[in-house]
Design a protein around this motif. Sequence first.
Motif, PDB file in Angstrom:
ATOM      1  N   ILE A  80     -16.046   1.550   6.500  1.00 21.11           N
ATOM      2  CA  ILE A  80     -17.274   0.934   7.015  1.00 21.11           C
ATOM      3  C   ILE A  80     -18.228   0.691   5.843  1.00 21.11           C
ATOM      4  N   GLY A  81     -19.153  -0.240   6.039  1.00 21.66           N
ATOM      5  CA  GLY A  81     -20.199  -0.457   5.038  1.00 21.66           C
ATOM      6  C   GLY A  81     -19.899  -1.601   4.086  1.00 21.66           C
ATOM      7  N   HIS A  82     -20.657  -1.619   2.996  1.00 21.59           N
ATOM      8  CA  HIS A  82     -20.624  -2.617   1.937  1.00 21.59           C
ATOM      9  C   HIS A  82     -19.192  -2.857   1.446  1.00 21.59           C
ATOM     10  N   HIS A  83     -18.816  -4.129   1.253  1.00 22.75           N
ATOM     11  CA  HIS A  83     -17.442  -4.457   0.839  1.00 22.75           C
ATOM     12  C   HIS A  83     -17.026  -3.767  -0.453  1.00 22.75           C
ATOM     13  N   LEU A  84     -17.958  -3.602  -1.380  1.00 26.16           N
ATOM     14  CA  LEU A  84     -17.620  -3.042  -2.689  1.00 26.16           C
ATOM     15  C   LEU A  84     -18.012  -1.574  -2.835  1.00 26.16           C
ATOM     16  N   LYS A  85     -18.680  -1.017  -1.822  1.00 25.04           N
ATOM     17  CA  LYS A  85     -19.075   0.394  -1.864  1.00 25.04           C
ATOM     18  C   LYS A  85     -18.856   1.015  -0.488  1.00 25.04           C
ATOM     19  N   SER A  86     -17.724   0.708   0.107  1.00 26.80           N
ATOM     20  CA  SER A  86     -17.496   1.163   1.482  1.00 26.80           C
ATOM     21  C   SER A  86     -17.179   2.653   1.532  1.00 26.80           C
ATOM     22  N   LYS A  87     -17.297   3.199   2.732  1.00 23.75           N
ATOM     23  CA  LYS A  87     -16.991   4.610   2.969  1.00 23.75           C
ATOM     24  C   LYS A  87     -15.823   4.707   3.947  1.00 23.75           C
ATOM     25  N   ILE A  88     -15.039   5.778   3.788  1.00 27.51           N
ATOM     26  CA  ILE A  88     -13.893   5.967   4.682  1.00 27.51           C
ATOM     27  C   ILE A  88     -14.381   6.491   6.027  1.00 27.51           C
ATOM     28  N   ALA A  89     -14.019   5.779   7.096  1.00 18.44           N
ATOM     29  CA  ALA A  89     -14.444   6.166   8.444  1.00 18.44           C
ATOM     30  C   ALA A  89     -13.371   6.990   9.144  1.00 18.44           C
ATOM     31  N   GLU A  90     -12.100   6.638   8.888  1.00 16.69           N
ATOM     32  CA  GLU A  90     -11.029   7.286   9.661  1.00 16.69           C
ATOM     33  C   GLU A  90      -9.680   7.108   8.965  1.00 16.69           C
ATOM     34  N   ILE A  91      -8.843   8.133   9.035  1.00 20.63           N
ATOM     35  CA  ILE A  91      -7.443   8.047   8.604  1.00 20.63           C
ATOM     36  C   ILE A  91      -6.605   8.740   9.671  1.00 20.63           C
ATOM     37  N   ASN A  92      -5.579   8.073  10.145  1.00 23.07           N
ATOM     38  CA  ASN A  92      -4.729   8.649  11.190  1.00 23.07           C
ATOM     39  C   ASN A  92      -3.571   9.414  10.543  1.00 23.07           C
ATOM     40  N   PRO A  93      -3.542  10.744  10.650  1.00 23.67           N
ATOM     41  CA  PRO A  93      -2.488  11.523   9.973  1.00 23.67           C
ATOM     42  C   PRO A  93      -1.083  11.247  10.513  1.00 23.67           C
ATOM     43  N   SER A  94      -0.979  10.714  11.723  1.00 25.84           N
ATOM     44  CA  SER A  94       0.356  10.453  12.284  1.00 25.84           C
ATOM     45  C   SER A  94       1.109   9.408  11.458  1.00 25.84           C
ATOM     46  N   THR A  95       0.371   8.535  10.775  1.00 23.74           N
ATOM     47  CA  THR A  95       1.007   7.541   9.887  1.00 23.74           C
ATOM     48  C   THR A  95       1.871   8.245   8.857  1.00 23.74           C
ATOM     49  N   PHE A  96       1.381   9.357   8.333  1.00 19.63           N
ATOM     50  CA  PHE A  96       2.083  10.079   7.266  1.00 19.63           C
ATOM     51  C   PHE A  96       3.169  10.997   7.836  1.00 19.63           C
ATOM     52  N   THR A  97       2.879  11.580   8.990  1.00 15.81           N
ATOM     53  CA  THR A  97       3.889  12.414   9.650  1.00 15.81           C
ATOM     54  C   THR A  97       5.143  11.597   9.925  1.00 15.81           C
ATOM     55  N   ASP A  98       4.949  10.376  10.426  1.00 16.25           N
ATOM     56  CA  ASP A  98       6.082   9.494  10.725  1.00 16.25           C
ATOM     57  C   ASP A  98       6.799   9.062   9.439  1.00 16.25           C
ATOM     58  N   ALA A  99       6.016   8.704   8.420  1.00  8.86           N
ATOM     59  CA  ALA A  99       6.615   8.210   7.168  1.00  8.86           C
ATOM     60  C   ALA A  99       7.416   9.306   6.463  1.00  8.86           C
ATOM     61  N   PHE A 100       6.966  10.560   6.589  1.00  6.14           N
ATOM     62  CA  PHE A 100       7.670  11.669   5.938  1.00  6.14           C
ATOM     63  C   PHE A 100       9.025  11.972   6.590  1.00  6.14           C
TER      64      PHE A 100
END
Length: 401
Positions: free
Chosen positions: A106-126
């Motif tokens: 979210i926020g400014h295109h060049l100074k954005s902040k992380i709003a969310e990461i879904n851990p299931s993406t990594f569980t599945d990839a592993f």
Amino acid sequence: MLNRSVLKFGGSSVSDFTKIKNIANMLKDRVEQDEQLIVVVSAMGKTTDQLMENVSSLTSTPKEQELALLLTTGEQQTVSYLSMVLNDIGVSAKAMTGYQAGIKTIGHHLKSKIAEINPSTFTDAFEQHDVLVIAGFQGINENHELTTLGRGGSDTTAVALAASNNIPCEIYTDVDGVYATDPRILSHAKRLEYVSYEEMMEMSAVGAGVLETRSVELAKNYNIPLYLGRTLSNVKGTWIMSRSDLLEKKAVTGVALDKHMMHVTITYPLPDNRLLTQLFTELEEGSVNVDMISQIVNHEGLQLSFSIKDSDVHQISQILEQLAVNFEALDYKINEAYVKISLIGSGMRDMSGVASKAFITLINAKIPFYQTTTSEISISYVIDAENGEKAVEELYGAFDI
């Protein structure tokens, strides 16, 4: 479940193909020790700087979303190269952009902040891969536009991934760890085996420059063990952890010298809230971070002093020029011949006399100071740049760091 960790490698660590191959071999050794790894990488060497130079030769006013789109390509090259090498040497690896990794911003295109990461993406990839190579510094916003996370963004990516997956984070760069002061200034500076989140945040904020403040703050908020060390080195680095886990709490842990600052003084013959409102509104809109600040109001009017990063010199000049147009009696001075010296230590909370000892040390060394500020675990002084390294040596010795 196999042991999992996040490892992050900065631009200097992946600046050429030999280094990338050496990192791949190190990662293979870790995988053979029954580990699964999320590896966050920056763009190779000076790639981002080169991309910015390319832009400046084309236009002086690029659209932010197009600039962010371009800058993300640096990290995408690195993840592709590293993943290719890993698969070539028998390690099952998958390269992922910030978008593919599900890093929502979210926020400014060049100074954005992380709003969310879904851990299931990594569980599945592993389930199919042992190493997931993720592009740092980037994500995707609610409008499906690629964004960048600003200065230190790859560190923030790494810690955020560690937090969302609840695993430790190791950050590798071109330094051996956190030192009590800059070893380039003081050759016998002590390398710290452990430091608290609060101390590391303070060191980053006052100019130590090893880790960005927000990545350490993120680790603190989620209680993620954070390790800082030199890439492919056997030298033991520094663990950054909760203060409650530290056995030794010295009054002063470190001394930081910030050479990248400017000191601004504004005088106006009348107290005027309109002036201050306009000043701070424009500083906020321009994302200019004000550090040390003091104000005097008396019969002679208003005097306001504050410090900012020297990278904001162009913005602050424009802001003050406009203020002088709107408030004709305004006088201001931008001084670039100052530095900031800071003492940091979580033990300050429990020990008295630190400020007095620091004042006396500087006075005895004939080092004048023009502004001072304190927090619960730090004391900072604005001094002449020519006295910066002398002040480091004097304070380091006085507190037997």
